[in-house]
Design a protein around this motif. Sequence first.
Motif, PDB file in Angstrom:
ATOM      1  N   ARG A   1       0.814  -1.223   0.000  1.00 25.09           N
ATOM      2  CA  ARG A   1       0.000   0.000   0.000  1.00 25.09           C
ATOM      3  C   ARG A   1       0.846   1.272   0.000  1.00 25.09           C
ATOM      4  N   THR A   2       2.024   1.264  -0.605  1.00 26.55           N
ATOM      5  CA  THR A   2       2.910   2.413  -0.516  1.00 26.55           C
ATOM      6  C   THR A   2       3.370   2.891  -1.892  1.00 26.55           C
ATOM      7  N   VAL A   3       3.766   4.168  -1.916  1.00 30.83           N
ATOM      8  CA  VAL A   3       4.502   4.736  -3.053  1.00 30.83           C
ATOM      9  C   VAL A   3       5.861   5.136  -2.501  1.00 30.83           C
ATOM     10  N   ASN A   4       6.932   4.681  -3.173  1.00 33.16           N
ATOM     11  CA  ASN A   4       8.277   4.842  -2.640  1.00 33.16           C
ATOM     12  C   ASN A   4       9.181   5.515  -3.664  1.00 33.16           C
ATOM     13  N   ILE A   5      10.241   6.137  -3.158  1.00 31.90           N
ATOM     14  CA  ILE A   5      11.208   6.795  -4.033  1.00 31.90           C
ATOM     15  C   ILE A   5      12.610   6.337  -3.648  1.00 31.90           C
ATOM     16  N   ALA A   6      13.429   6.045  -4.669  1.00 34.87           N
ATOM     17  CA  ALA A   6      14.807   5.592  -4.443  1.00 34.87           C
ATOM     18  C   ALA A   6      15.741   6.770  -4.646  1.00 34.87           C
ATOM     19  N   LYS A   7      16.456   7.145  -3.578  1.00 35.40           N
ATOM     20  CA  LYS A   7      17.428   8.229  -3.637  1.00 35.40           C
ATOM     21  C   LYS A   7      18.771   7.718  -3.137  1.00 35.40           C
ATOM     22  N   ASN A   8      19.750   7.786  -4.013  1.00 35.82           N
ATOM     23  CA  ASN A   8      21.102   7.351  -3.633  1.00 35.82           C
ATOM     24  C   ASN A   8      21.094   5.956  -3.011  1.00 35.82           C
ATOM     25  N   ASP A   9      20.389   5.041  -3.669  1.00 30.71           N
ATOM     26  CA  ASP A   9      20.300   3.637  -3.243  1.00 30.71           C
ATOM     27  C   ASP A   9      19.495   3.448  -1.964  1.00 30.71           C
ATOM     28  N   ASN A  10      18.968   4.521  -1.401  1.00 33.85           N
ATOM     29  CA  ASN A  10      18.104   4.412  -0.232  1.00 33.85           C
ATOM     30  C   ASN A  10      16.651   4.593  -0.653  1.00 33.85           C
ATOM     31  N   ILE A  11      15.768   3.772  -0.126  1.00 30.29           N
ATOM     32  CA  ILE A  11      14.359   3.835  -0.500  1.00 30.29           C
ATOM     33  C   ILE A  11      13.576   4.522   0.609  1.00 30.29           C
ATOM     34  N   GLU A  12      12.861   5.588   0.226  1.00 36.17           N
ATOM     35  CA  GLU A  12      12.052   6.330   1.181  1.00 36.17           C
ATOM     36  C   GLU A  12      10.571   6.126   0.859  1.00 36.17           C
ATOM     37  N   GLU A  13       9.787   5.917   1.897  1.00 41.53           N
ATOM     38  CA  GLU A  13       8.340   5.806   1.720  1.00 41.53           C
ATOM     39  C   GLU A  13       7.750   7.217   1.616  1.00 41.53           C
ATOM     40  N   VAL A  14       7.103   7.513   0.491  1.00 36.73           N
ATOM     41  CA  VAL A  14       6.531   8.835   0.270  1.00 36.73           C
ATOM     42  C   VAL A  14       5.058   8.870   0.675  1.00 36.73           C
ATOM     43  N   ILE A  15       4.323   7.830   0.305  1.00 36.45           N
ATOM     44  CA  ILE A  15       2.878   7.787   0.544  1.00 36.45           C
ATOM     45  C   ILE A  15       2.509   6.412   1.081  1.00 36.45           C
ATOM     46  N   ARG A  16       1.715   6.367   2.139  1.00 40.16           N
ATOM     47  CA  ARG A  16       1.149   5.106   2.621  1.00 40.16           C
ATOM     48  C   ARG A  16      -0.369   5.258   2.656  1.00 40.16           C
ATOM     49  N   LEU A  17      -1.055   4.361   1.968  1.00 39.95           N
ATOM     50  CA  LEU A  17      -2.497   4.451   1.816  1.00 39.95           C
ATOM     51  C   LEU A  17      -3.220   3.633   2.877  1.00 39.95           C
ATOM     52  N   GLN A  18      -4.439   4.049   3.190  1.00 44.51           N
ATOM     53  CA  GLN A  18      -5.328   3.318   4.084  1.00 44.51           C
ATOM     54  C   GLN A  18      -6.590   2.953   3.298  1.00 44.51           C
ATOM     55  N   ASN A  19      -6.918   1.678   3.259  1.00 44.94           N
ATOM     56  CA  ASN A  19      -8.115   1.168   2.570  1.00 44.94           C
ATOM     57  C   ASN A  19      -8.023   1.272   1.049  1.00 44.94           C
ATOM     58  N   TRP A  20      -6.875   1.655   0.544  1.00 47.56           N
ATOM     59  CA  TRP A  20      -6.653   1.747  -0.896  1.00 47.56           C
ATOM     60  C   TRP A  20      -5.300   1.114  -1.239  1.00 47.56           C
ATOM     61  N   ARG A  21      -5.167   0.659  -2.488  1.00 44.15           N
ATOM     62  CA  ARG A  21      -3.911   0.066  -2.951  1.00 44.15           C
ATOM     63  C   ARG A  21      -3.479   0.750  -4.252  1.00 44.15           C
ATOM     64  N   PRO A  22      -2.212   1.192  -4.315  1.00 45.61           N
ATOM     65  CA  PRO A  22      -1.765   1.936  -5.495  1.00 45.61           C
ATOM     66  C   PRO A  22      -1.482   1.019  -6.682  1.00 45.61           C
ATOM     67  N   ARG A  23      -1.802   1.503  -7.865  1.00 45.80           N
ATOM     68  CA  ARG A  23      -1.490   0.774  -9.096  1.00 45.80           C
ATOM     69  C   ARG A  23      -0.521   1.608  -9.941  1.00 45.80           C
ATOM     70  N   GLY A  24      -1.006   2.301 -10.969  1.00 41.99           N
ATOM     71  CA  GLY A  24      -0.103   3.066 -11.823  1.00 41.99           C
ATOM     72  C   GLY A  24       0.354   4.359 -11.178  1.00 41.99           C
ATOM     73  N   VAL A  25       1.549   4.848 -11.614  1.00 45.68           N
ATOM     74  CA  VAL A  25       2.091   6.105 -11.122  1.00 45.68           C
ATOM     75  C   VAL A  25       2.767   6.823 -12.286  1.00 45.68           C
ATOM     76  N   CYS A  26       2.702   8.154 -12.279  1.00 43.05           N
ATOM     77  CA  CYS A  26       3.445   8.930 -13.264  1.00 43.05           C
ATOM     78  C   CYS A  26       3.828  10.266 -12.661  1.00 43.05           C
ATOM     79  N   ARG A  27       4.861  10.870 -13.225  1.00 42.38           N
ATOM     80  CA  ARG A  27       5.314  12.196 -12.821  1.00 42.38           C
ATOM     81  C   ARG A  27       4.726  13.223 -13.785  1.00 42.38           C
ATOM     82  N   THR A  28       4.212  14.348 -13.254  1.00 41.19           N
ATOM     83  CA  THR A  28       3.623  15.380 -14.096  1.00 41.19           C
ATOM     84  C   THR A  28       4.683  16.415 -14.466  1.00 41.19           C
ATOM     85  N   PHE A  29       4.330  17.300 -15.413  1.00 43.06           N
ATOM     86  CA  PHE A  29       5.257  18.344 -15.835  1.00 43.06           C
ATOM     87  C   PHE A  29       5.528  19.327 -14.707  1.00 43.06           C
TER      88      PHE A  29
END
Length: 562
Positions: free
Chosen positions: A371-399
Amino acid sequence: MDPHTSAQDVIRCDLCKTAVVQMHCDTCLVNPCKACVGEHISADLSKPHKIVNFKDRKSTLLYPGCKSHNKEQCTMYCIQSDIPVCPKCITSDQHLGHKISEILKVVDEKKNIVIKERNELNETIYPIYQDIASDVQNRVSQLQKEYEDLSTAITKHGEDLHREIDNLVKKLNAAVDEMKNTQLLTLQKHLDEINKKISDIKDEINSIGIVIKSIDISKLFSVTSKVHIYRNLPQKIVPSLPKFIPRKIQGEELSKLFGALSPSSLISEENRYSMKTSQKSQEAESSPPVKQLLDEPEIVTTIDTGYVYLYNVACLSDEEIWTSGIDCTMKLLSISEGSLLKSIRTKSKRWPYDMAVTKMGNLVYTDYDDRTVNIAKNDNIEEVIRLQNWRPRGVCRTFSGDLLVIMNSDDDEHSKVVRYFGSTEKQTIQFDDKGNPLFSSGSYKKYLTENKNLDICVSDGGAGAVVVVNQAGKLRFRYTGHTPAPKNKSFNPKGITSDSQSHILTADVNNDFIHIIDQNGQFLCYIYCGLSGPHGLCTDTNDNLFVAQWRNKQVKKIKYLQ
């Protein structure tokens, strides 16, 4: 008619104000009639008045007066002192040994410089300022539109919440009505029973009264008393009402629940507008050249990834791509050599559902099970978003640098797109204007991308459609495939991306082709190229298409634009 204010009257003498002007003094720039010329000259005998016909006015140069020698005209120019000088100045000690030039020669040089400056102002700088003004006006118009879209998005979010609240109010009121009806029915039944007994008691009283008044003694002995029955009074039924216990939400808490605005800014760039002869607005200057679709797309290179099942691909640069599949390891590969440059394991050790690359070049991925969206920075993974009652599927970066995430509810009954600024929820897109879901329910795969025109494009496998909404979340169109399909199989979109021409490209895994549609949903063409289970898609800065094929574990780089 006033001779001095009427545009239709002739020009009158500056001195007598009545005669028609015939002469002109080039020295004093006065317009006398012939009769007043003598009066004008005698009024100031210190000047060498040059009288010419009015039609020949300004035919001779007016030399500057000397500041050091009164009544003298400067006909020469001192180069060292950079000032006009008169003949008396030249002979003075002040300009002794200085280089003296004729003032007309200096005037010609100065005039050439001024003409060049005027030409630069007229031909270069003025058009540039016009373009800058156009650029700022475009920014004003765009800013107004974007703020209108922002207000629309906030209003729509409020309407969605109002709809949810209205539904909740209806549900609670229905429960209240049901409880009320149940209790009223019980009390009415109880009242009917009591009224029946009241009627029976009245009948009994009347019967006893008749017997008492009767002279027939036998009737008195035949009376059977029922008083003991009515002494047993009915039960007392007291209804217990439910209580509504509202949850008080303070303003700050309500604001957090509703959503927040990210801060706005105005940035003055250090590198100012460029002094180019063909300066255009930023929008026009940054507009890409028009590229035509190739009749026959070309496979540029094929990269083996080594996954058992390959699902996703994301461009880090024109030389490197990230890939992922049913494996907890995400691989960075060289495009030209196909070699492994780097690998990162997900934090949960589960395989990533989708991934994208941020503006800063960091890898971001969704973890469906965690249930998370994560970002990899310098080989370290940080949790950016943790969802409750929802599960993430697709992700994209906007302009703009935001993240768009499409997600399903735990029961797979609902789907929505959420815009995040960091971990802050900025926008939710779930329903159309009529309150109907925009996206399908069920555990179907969904991916999304942002088009160059800022539309949000969702490939919805459950609906068999590409669903496109504008920046405010308003439905623009649904693309459900092109008929007939290449293999006559149903349209099953997976990965989705866009290019510099605002084309929308989506992978049709059932038919092994890529669909290309324009920004308004019109079908343009297919990309064939012998694909085997096309799934993930991305494009690089040169509009090359990368296709992740889940069946043969390969990424194909395809050139499809001229």
